[in-house]
Enzyme design. Structure first.
Site, PDB file in Angstrom:
ATOM      1  N   TYR A  28       0.091   9.152   1.888  1.00  0.00           N
ATOM      2  CA  TYR A  28       0.530  10.520   1.635  1.00  0.00           C
ATOM      3  C   TYR A  28       2.058  10.621   1.600  1.00  0.00           C
ATOM      4  O   TYR A  28       2.627  11.332   0.793  1.00  0.00           O
ATOM      5  CB  TYR A  28      -0.040  11.403   2.748  1.00  0.00           C
ATOM      6  CG  TYR A  28       0.114  12.877   2.507  1.00  0.00           C
ATOM      7  CD1 TYR A  28      -0.753  13.554   1.667  1.00  0.00           C
ATOM      8  CD2 TYR A  28       1.131  13.594   3.142  1.00  0.00           C
ATOM      9  CE1 TYR A  28      -0.617  14.911   1.449  1.00  0.00           C
ATOM     10  CE2 TYR A  28       1.269  14.957   2.936  1.00  0.00           C
ATOM     11  CZ  TYR A  28       0.390  15.604   2.090  1.00  0.00           C
ATOM     12  OH  TYR A  28       0.535  16.948   1.871  1.00  0.00           O
ATOM     13  N   ASP A  76      -4.479  12.349  11.650  1.00  0.00           N
ATOM     14  CA  ASP A  76      -5.187  11.854  10.462  1.00  0.00           C
ATOM     15  C   ASP A  76      -5.838  10.523  10.828  1.00  0.00           C
ATOM     16  O   ASP A  76      -5.320   9.456  10.539  1.00  0.00           O
ATOM     17  CB  ASP A  76      -4.168  11.685   9.322  1.00  0.00           C
ATOM     18  CG  ASP A  76      -4.866  11.329   8.020  1.00  0.00           C
ATOM     19  OD1 ASP A  76      -6.104  11.410   7.971  1.00  0.00           O
ATOM     20  OD2 ASP A  76      -4.167  10.955   7.064  1.00  0.00           O
ATOM     21  N   GLY A  88       0.834  -1.196   0.000  1.00  0.00           N
ATOM     22  CA  GLY A  88       0.000   0.000   0.000  1.00  0.00           C
ATOM     23  C   GLY A  88       0.869   1.247   0.000  1.00  0.00           C
ATOM     24  O   GLY A  88       2.086   1.165   0.180  1.00  0.00           O
ATOM     25  N   SER A  89       0.239   2.379  -0.209  1.00  0.00           N
ATOM     26  CA  SER A  89       0.988   3.630  -0.104  1.00  0.00           C
ATOM     27  C   SER A  89       0.034   4.691   0.386  1.00  0.00           C
ATOM     28  O   SER A  89      -1.191   4.554   0.275  1.00  0.00           O
ATOM     29  CB  SER A  89       1.604   4.019  -1.445  1.00  0.00           C
ATOM     30  OG  SER A  89       0.589   4.226  -2.379  1.00  0.00           O
ATOM     31  N   VAL A 119       4.626   1.123   1.195  1.00  0.00           N
ATOM     32  CA  VAL A 119       4.782  -0.021   2.094  1.00  0.00           C
ATOM     33  C   VAL A 119       4.849  -1.307   1.270  1.00  0.00           C
ATOM     34  O   VAL A 119       3.996  -1.558   0.418  1.00  0.00           O
ATOM     35  CB  VAL A 119       3.627  -0.077   3.125  1.00  0.00           C
ATOM     36  CG1 VAL A 119       3.851  -1.201   4.121  1.00  0.00           C
ATOM     37  CG2 VAL A 119       3.509   1.253   3.855  1.00  0.00           C
TER      38      VAL A 119
HETATM   39  N1  ADP Z   1       2.199  -3.056   8.818  1.00  0.00           N
HETATM   40  C1  ADP Z   1       1.458  -3.004   7.726  1.00  0.00           C
HETATM   41  N2  ADP Z   1       0.926  -4.123   7.205  1.00  0.00           N
HETATM   42  C2  ADP Z   1       0.156  -4.082   6.101  1.00  0.00           C
HETATM   43  N3  ADP Z   1      -0.136  -2.957   5.432  1.00  0.00           N
HETATM   44  C3  ADP Z   1       0.354  -1.796   5.894  1.00  0.00           C
HETATM   45  C4  ADP Z   1       1.174  -1.756   7.070  1.00  0.00           C
HETATM   46  N4  ADP Z   1       1.504  -0.472   7.303  1.00  0.00           N
HETATM   47  C5  ADP Z   1       0.917   0.252   6.339  1.00  0.00           C
HETATM   48  N5  ADP Z   1       0.227  -0.535   5.481  1.00  0.00           N
HETATM   49  C6  ADP Z   1      -0.532  -0.098   4.302  1.00  0.00           C
HETATM   50  O1  ADP Z   1       0.199   0.934   3.658  1.00  0.00           O
HETATM   51  C7  ADP Z   1      -0.561   2.145   3.611  1.00  0.00           C
HETATM   52  C8  ADP Z   1       0.365   3.335   3.789  1.00  0.00           C
HETATM   53  O2  ADP Z   1       1.010   3.285   5.053  1.00  0.00           O
HETATM   54  P1  ADP Z   1       1.034   4.555   6.025  1.00  0.00           P
HETATM   55  O3  ADP Z   1       1.949   4.281   7.145  1.00  0.00           O
HETATM   56  O4  ADP Z   1      -0.378   4.923   6.382  1.00  0.00           O
HETATM   57  O5  ADP Z   1       1.689   5.640   5.069  1.00  0.00           O
HETATM   58  P2  ADP Z   1       1.369   7.199   4.905  1.00  0.00           P
HETATM   59  O6  ADP Z   1       2.031   7.890   6.048  1.00  0.00           O
HETATM   60  O7  ADP Z   1       1.978   7.537   3.607  1.00  0.00           O
HETATM   61  O8  ADP Z   1      -0.133   7.368   4.938  1.00  0.00           O
HETATM   62  C9  ADP Z   1      -1.610   2.003   4.698  1.00  0.00           C
HETATM   63  O9  ADP Z   1      -2.775   2.729   4.387  1.00  0.00           O
HETATM   64  C10 ADP Z   1      -1.865   0.500   4.739  1.00  0.00           C
HETATM   65  O10 ADP Z   1      -2.838   0.127   3.772  1.00  0.00           O
END
Ligand code: ADP
Ligand code: MG
Length: 489
Positions: A139, A269, A136-137, A143
């Protein structure tokens, strides 16, 4: 063969991360020449550019925030607020370069880890990561998913160089390298917070890697526990006790955040996609957008907690801070993003009054997080002990014949909702009396078997069947409706 695959995939990871940065850097090579200069004493020329100054200020703000989290013991503040320059000077001095500051913060974050977690993962472990996939990704970050040599699944977080944070910064300041650095500070902030805030409902930090060998700047990667991104539509289809567990995890998390070692932590957020699910528990994964500052105020009118459809007036405390504003904002967000969808729907009827009270009290912010947790625990206690069942004087079990040492022939059977399996009707019960009551209420049900499996509150999973075909099984017992038995004779 396996080893070869592992090495090539880890090389691919580094290559992918490096490429992400490279794709940015080539397009802005000339502009970067200015940005590559440090933001210390030798940048006077570029600092006269007000845009450049703004970016430097943004970077400095992030650095100061990380320092505050790394050294949670607050220095005495001068009257009238904090003095950020003093913090900056005392920690690094104005003549330090951006990469100096970056490495110092990084070393501190790494040091904290070495002390706390033995065997924390580092760059060398990256060589053995296999099965890398995009997860996923958001803002700021991209990931990826991967597997360690022993098969443990992990998530890897790095700067999303095409993400909104970096792109917004480049559009505004035109400094690709510094914009990347600005975003990388968020990962250091997240790593620092993951070290300071330890709780079962906060994603676990396994380690980190800081690779300074790339020509285009350092790549920073956090290695964390792997989860499954929250999908509300899927959650809505799960049994009530699973949805209750998600809400309870969230309440436990917010209780911890309200009383954390860093003070009351606000999730700025607060959206379902900032959480993941690990073994049925909700865990927050995105910790780069949080704050421990409570809103300052002079009078109560400064303390309005605003949401799209509702505002709340809070009190201004004697210390000039809006009282428990972070805790209340988190709690109302939990209500509007989670409780509303997950909590009341198809709840056991005897628990509804208590759940209704939780909904009303959190929706009106009458309850704080302590009282909310207390009430959730009360619901759990009632549910676990079976006290929530009404009409306990009626015994449905009397209408069943017991066949010890038998099970029902495995063939397709009727389905029910919300079943724990998709092929049949597998529901959780407190005891056989509750199972008998459920079977009685379902026209298709002729028999049931109490399986060896239990759900998270310790309830038994029961398979309800329309079939009456018995086969020998020493480990199983069938409860069959007496009426079905008569029909067989
Ligand atoms: N530990 C994890 N396991 C599975 N998916 C994850 C994990 N951490 C983040 N993700 C996925 O990656 C996305 C982006 O991670 P996030 O930390 O929220 O980044 P950002 O700060 O860019 O919003 C999340 O919305 C989620 O869907
Ligand atoms: Mg996010």
């Amino acid at each position: 063969m396996r080893k070869l695959c592992a090495v090539s995939v880890s090389a691919a990871l580094f290559f992918t991360l490096a490429l992400l940065i490279l794709s940015l850097s080539t397009s802005s090579h000339r502009r970067r020449a200015v940005a590559e200069r440090s933001w210390g004493s030798d940048t006077h020329e570029s600092l006269f550019n007000p845009r450049r100054r703004e970016l430097v200020d943004e970077i400095e703000e992030r650095v100061e925030e990380i320092i505050r989290y790394q050294e949670p013991v607050r220095r005495p503040q001068p009257v009238g607020g904090s003095d950020p320059d003093r913090v900056r000077e005392s920690s690094f001095g104005r003549s330090h370069t951006a990469s100096d500051v970056f490495s110092v913060l990084w070393e501190k974050a790494r040091g904290a880890d070495d002390n706390r977690i033995r065997g924390a993962l580092g760059c060398s472990d990256f060589r053995n990561i296999t099965g890398i996939e995009f997860l996923g990704s958001g803002y700021t970050k991209t990931v990826l998913k991967g597997n360690l040599q022993d098969g443990t699944g992990i998530a890897l977080k790095a700067v999303n160089s095409q993400g909104n944070e970096v792109m917004r910064c480049i559009r505004r300041y035109g400094q690709a390298r510094d914009c990347y650095r600005l975003a990388a500070y968020k990962i250091i902030k997240e790593i620092t917070l993951l070290q300071k805030l330890r709780h079962p409902n906060i994603i676990q930090l396994y380690g980190q890697c800081y690779d300074n060998s790339l020509e285009d700047g350092p790549v920073i990667t956090a290695v964390i526990e792997l989860g499954t991104p929250v999908e509300m539509i899927k959650l809505l289809q799960t049994p009530w006790e699973e949805r209750f567990r998600i809400c309870l995890s969230l309440v436990k998390l917010l209780h911890y955040l309200a009383h954390s070692p860093l003070g009351s932590v606000l999730l700025l957020d607060f959206q379902p996609h900032q959480f993941v699910i690990v073994d049925g528990e909700l865990k927050v994964t995105d910790l780069d957008d949080v704050s421990t500052e409570e809103l300052s105020c002079k009078t109560d009118s400064d303390c309005v907690l605003e949401f799209p459809t509702r505002n709340f007036n809070l009190q201004c405390g004697a210390e000039g801070k809006c009282q428990r504003i972070n805790e209340k904002r988190n709690l109302y967000n939990a209500f509007r993003f989670f409780f509303t969808y997950l909590l009341p729907y198809s709840a056991p009827s005897a628990l509804r009054p208590l759940l209704c009270e939780i909904m009303n009290a959190t929706g009106d912010l009458r309850y704080g997080i302590n009282k909310t947790l207390e009430t959730f625990e009360e619901v759990l206690h009632l549910y676990k002990s079976g006290l929530h069942r009404i009409n306990r004087s009626q015994s449905w079990l009397e209408g069943y014949k017991i066949f010890e040492g038998f099970r029902i022939q495995e063939n397709s059977d009727y389905k029910c909702w919300p079943s724990y399996n998709h092929q049949g009707c597998l529901l959780s019960v407190h005891n056989k009396e509750e199972a008998a009551a459920i079977c009685h209420s379902q026209q298709q049900c002729q028999s049931f078997i109490i399986t060896q499996q239990t759900t998270w509150p310790g309830r038994y999973l029961v398979s309800f069947r329309s079939s009456t075909d018995l086969i020998w099984d020493i480990n199983s017992t069938v409860y069959m409706k007496s009426s079905s038995l008569r029909a067989l004779m």
